[in-house]
Design a protein around this motif. Structure first.
Motif, short mmCIF file in Angstrom:
data_model
loop_
_atom_site.label_atom_id
_atom_site.label_comp_id
_atom_site.label_asym_id
_atom_site.label_seq_id
_atom_site.Cartn_x
_atom_site.Cartn_y
_atom_site.Cartn_z
N GLU A 21 0.82 -1.21 0.00
CA GLU A 21 0.00 0.00 0.00
C GLU A 21 0.86 1.26 0.00
O GLU A 21 0.62 2.20 -0.76
N ARG A 148 -12.22 0.70 5.12
CA ARG A 148 -12.12 -0.14 3.93
C ARG A 148 -13.10 -1.30 4.01
O ARG A 148 -13.80 -1.63 3.04
N GLN A 152 -16.35 -1.84 1.42
CA GLN A 152 -16.64 -3.10 0.75
C GLN A 152 -18.04 -3.60 1.09
O GLN A 152 -18.78 -4.08 0.22
N TYR A 186 -4.34 3.08 0.85
CA TYR A 186 -5.54 2.85 0.03
C TYR A 186 -5.85 4.01 -0.93
O TYR A 186 -6.95 4.08 -1.46
N ASP A 188 -5.32 5.11 -4.14
CA ASP A 188 -5.91 4.84 -5.46
C ASP A 188 -7.21 4.05 -5.35
O ASP A 188 -8.17 4.29 -6.08
N TRP A 189 -7.24 3.12 -4.42
CA TRP A 189 -8.43 2.29 -4.21
C TRP A 189 -9.61 3.14 -3.77
O TRP A 189 -10.73 2.96 -4.24
N GLU A 192 -10.98 5.15 -6.69
CA GLU A 192 -11.74 4.25 -7.57
C GLU A 192 -13.13 3.98 -7.01
O GLU A 192 -14.13 4.02 -7.73
N LYS A 193 -13.21 3.71 -5.70
CA LYS A 193 -14.49 3.40 -5.08
C LYS A 193 -15.41 4.62 -5.01
O LYS A 193 -16.63 4.50 -5.17
#
Length: 307
Positions: A21, A148, A152, A186, A188-189, A192-193
């Motif tokens: 990460e 996170r 999800q 996290y 970039d993640w 994206e989300k």
């Protein structure tokens, strides 16, 4: 889960993947070694990791919040190296660090054991029970694991009544001056989300960034500078109202160090100093009631360390 001994409370998992990460943080994916080793958990819970590591003068266990949703097949844990390899606690004389040894000595395919914290009033338990759905999550630079997991979960259950704003505080976006190494877990993640999930918004703030604040043309991705609740010119800011709204009904989980949560830090002389943190700002500036605040403290912040 009714098991006969403390050792039987542990479940055996196998490492199936590892993702870097940041330079000092990795997310590990685990799979139960057999069907009997699969366990049920809830968002916001943590596990105790039991792994045999070669460390000078000590052995022991380590606790980590679950970074994956209970709706997923794999169990994920994000582990940050808080203490360097070889660190010896000057008070105990023992190597009480864990992460650096775990990074070096474990590989994909290795097996570890974990024990689930079974407390009913765990972090985010009211969200898990469906009691709270209007969520403003406040995270220090190392407090986004449970966020996170929650993101999800929101993505999987597709409940249109749940809305989440993640307020994520970090010192800087980049580790180096040439801006090649991102130092936000996290990063970039999360972007994206935020682009994909309509009921999720991310507000990044950078407390030590000297350059002008970054900008975004996406309505659910926001950048700002400085501490939350302090405006660009040092004025008082109602950060919750400005970026999330619904201050009366919002539920506010806070995760990070003691300094980030409630302003309590340890001075170099060992004394404890009480200052101001997110919890006080929410109550005094936004008028949030204490019962609308949840908190998960990772450690007592020592003055001079990041929040």
């Amino acid at each position: 889960m009714s098991k006969e001994s403390d050792q039987d409370d542990y479940y055996e998992l196998q490492i199936v993947n590892r993702v870097k990460e940041t330079p000092d943080t990795y997310t590990y994916s685990f799979s139960p070694t057999t069907a009997s080793q699969k366990f049920r958990f809830s968002i916001g819970q943590f596990v105790t990791i039991n792994a045999f590591l070669r460390r000078p003068t000590t052995s022991g266990k380590f606790e980590e919040s679950l970074a994956s949703s209970p709706t997923r097949d794999l169990v994920e844990l994000t582990i940050k190296d808080e203490k360097p390899y070889g660190y010896i606690n000057p008070i105990t004389g023992k190597a009480d660090g864990f992460s650096a040894y775990f990074f070096e000595q474990t590989r994909v395919g290795d097996k570890i054991k974990v024990k689930l914290n079974s407390s009913k009033d765990h972090f985010l338990s009211k969200i898990d029970a469906g009691i709270e759905k209007n969520i403003a999550y406040w995270s220090g630079f190392n407090g986004a694991e449970s966020a996170r997991c929650l993101i999800q979960y929101i993505e999987d259950i597709r409940d249109p009544e749940i809305y989440l704003t993640l307020f994520y505080s970090n010192p800087k976006l980049y580790l180096d001056e040439d801006e090649r190494t991102v130092n936000v877990i996290y990063y970039d993640w999360l972007i994206e989300k935020a682009k994909k999930i309509e009921n999720f918004k991310i507000v990044f703030t950078f407390t030590r960034q000297e350059e002008p604040a970054l900008s975004s043309d996406h309505p659910r991705i926001v950048y700002r500078k400085g501490r939350f609740f302090v405006g660009p010119n040092g004025e008082l800011e109602r950060t919750l109202m400005k970026y999330h709204g619904n201050t009366d009904s919002s539920y506010n989980p806070i995760c990070g160090s003691s300094g980030f949560i409630n302003g309590i830090v340890k001075l170099p002389n060992g004394k404890i100093e009480k200052g101001r943190g997110i919890m006080q700002d929410l109550i005094e500036i936004e008028g949030v009631k204490p019962e609308k605040i949840d908190k998960e403290q990772y450690y007592l912040q020592v003055v001079g360390a990041h929040k």
